[in-house]
Design an enzyme around this catalytic site. Structure first.
Site: not given
Ligand code: AMP
Ligand code: TRP
Length: 327
Positions: A111, A192, A195
């Site tokens: 991230k 993956k 969202k």
């Protein structure tokens, strides 16, 4: 009765990955365990959020939990930021966590490469997650595979704390779903489904229209072999479609692979779309009913009251053991 706890971040529209990897597991477990299901909104602001959108999503996600089968009579449902003990315990746990172990978190590494200004909160996020879990003495934490390392950190912190200050926390265990542990991006099935993807064609959102769901599945990336069998390494696109089907039809991967072994890719996609649409439309109908009924606030108020009491007791025990305050 053993206690189970999990939360889904209100950081974007939920995908079928969240449904399969997160919510469905809780629906299954709510009959076996004392269940806690919360909205980790504090985790969400580790990355910049629009306040209006965030606020809407918090209640929306609770309505979705309910629509997906989370039973308010079997679950305690609450919002993390409404319970001040989470962030307070997190601070004490931070002081019992080493830089070395926190630096090993792979989700932070991923991230932090994607955002421009990396907040300190993004780094300490797994320790807040440990506080979420340890405050309630959760025995099991159902999460997708990507969160396993965080639950393991919570275990390590709990073990260390118990050794240092005497038995205080239950040592939690991650529960990883067998089927559909990881739903992949439709356009890039080696990664993956998320969202927060910029390419909306990669994800099926629980609130997508039927038309969009069908379009996205029909244009999912596969391979050129035109033979259906389950091989996630060499045929990630097909394996992903079989996994999605298996989760929504409640069949094993073997059953699904055998069902489609003579079919072509077009037929497989159409059938996957059918099973996803029929499940999702049902969820959407219930979602609107819950959202319009006012019941969400009532459930959250009750949940908040209950968890505040539990958290207060645990937090005060921690203060006493660590030597803080006057308790
Ligand atoms: P996140 O969307 O990363 O906040 O994840 C919330 C929950 O859903 C966690 O338990 C995740 O592991 C699970 N989850 C999210 N995306 C997927 C996915 N693509 N496949 C399976 N589980 C997922
Ligand atoms: N970090 C989790 C995620 O992004 C959400 C979460 C926060 C959580 N606190 C938790 C999950 C405690 C389980 C238990 O998916």
């Amino acid at each position: 009765m053993k206690r189970i706890l999990t939360g889904l971040q209100p950081s974007g529209e939920l995908t079928i990955g969240n449904l399969i990897g997160g919510i469905k597991q809780m629906v299954k477990y709510q009959n076996e365990y004392e269940s806690f299901m919360f909205v980790p909104d504090l985790h969400t602001i580790t990355i910049p959020q629009d306040p209006e959108t965030l606020k809407k999503r918090i209640k929306s996600i609770v309505a979705l939990y309910l629509a997906c089968g989370i039973d308010p009579n079997k679950n305690t449902i609450y919002i993390q930021s409404e319970n001040l003990y989470h962030a307070n315990l997190s601070w004490i746990l931070e002081c019992n966590t080493y830089m070395g172990e926190a630096s090993r978190m792979t989700q932070f590494k991923d991230k932090s490469q994607k955002v421009k200004n990396v907040s300190v909160g993004l780094f300490t996020y797994p320790i807040l997650m440990a506080a979420d879990i340890l405050l309630y003495d959760a025995d099991y934490v159902p999460v997708g595979i990507d969160q396993k390392q965080h639950v393991e950190l919570a275990r390590d912190i709990a073990i260390r704390f118990n050794n240092k200050y005497g038995k205080t926390f239950t040592i939690p265990e991650p529960l990883i779903p067998q089927v559909g542990a990881k739903i992949m991006k439709l356009q890039d099935p080696t990664k993956k489904m998320s969202k927060s993807d910029e390419n909306i064609k990669n994800s099926i959102f629980i609130l997508d229209t039927e038309e969009d769901i069908r379009k996205k599945i029909m244009s999912a990336v596969t391979d050129s072999e035109n033979k259906i069998y389950y091989d996630p390494e060499n045929k990630p696109g097909i394996a992903n479609l079989l996994t999605i089907y298996s989760a929504f039809a409640n069949l094993s991967i073997e059953e699904v692979a055998s069902k489609f072994k003579e079919a072509n890719y077009g037929t497989l996609k159409k059938e996957v779309a059918d099973v996803v649409v029929s499940n999702i439309l049902d969820i959407q109908k219930k979602y609107q009913e819950y959202l319009n009924s006012g019941i969400v606030d009532q459930i959250l108020d009750e949940g908040n009251k209950k968890v505040n009491q539990i958290a207060k007791e645990k937090y005060e025990e921690v203060l006493r053991k660590v030597g803080l305050g006057r308790i």
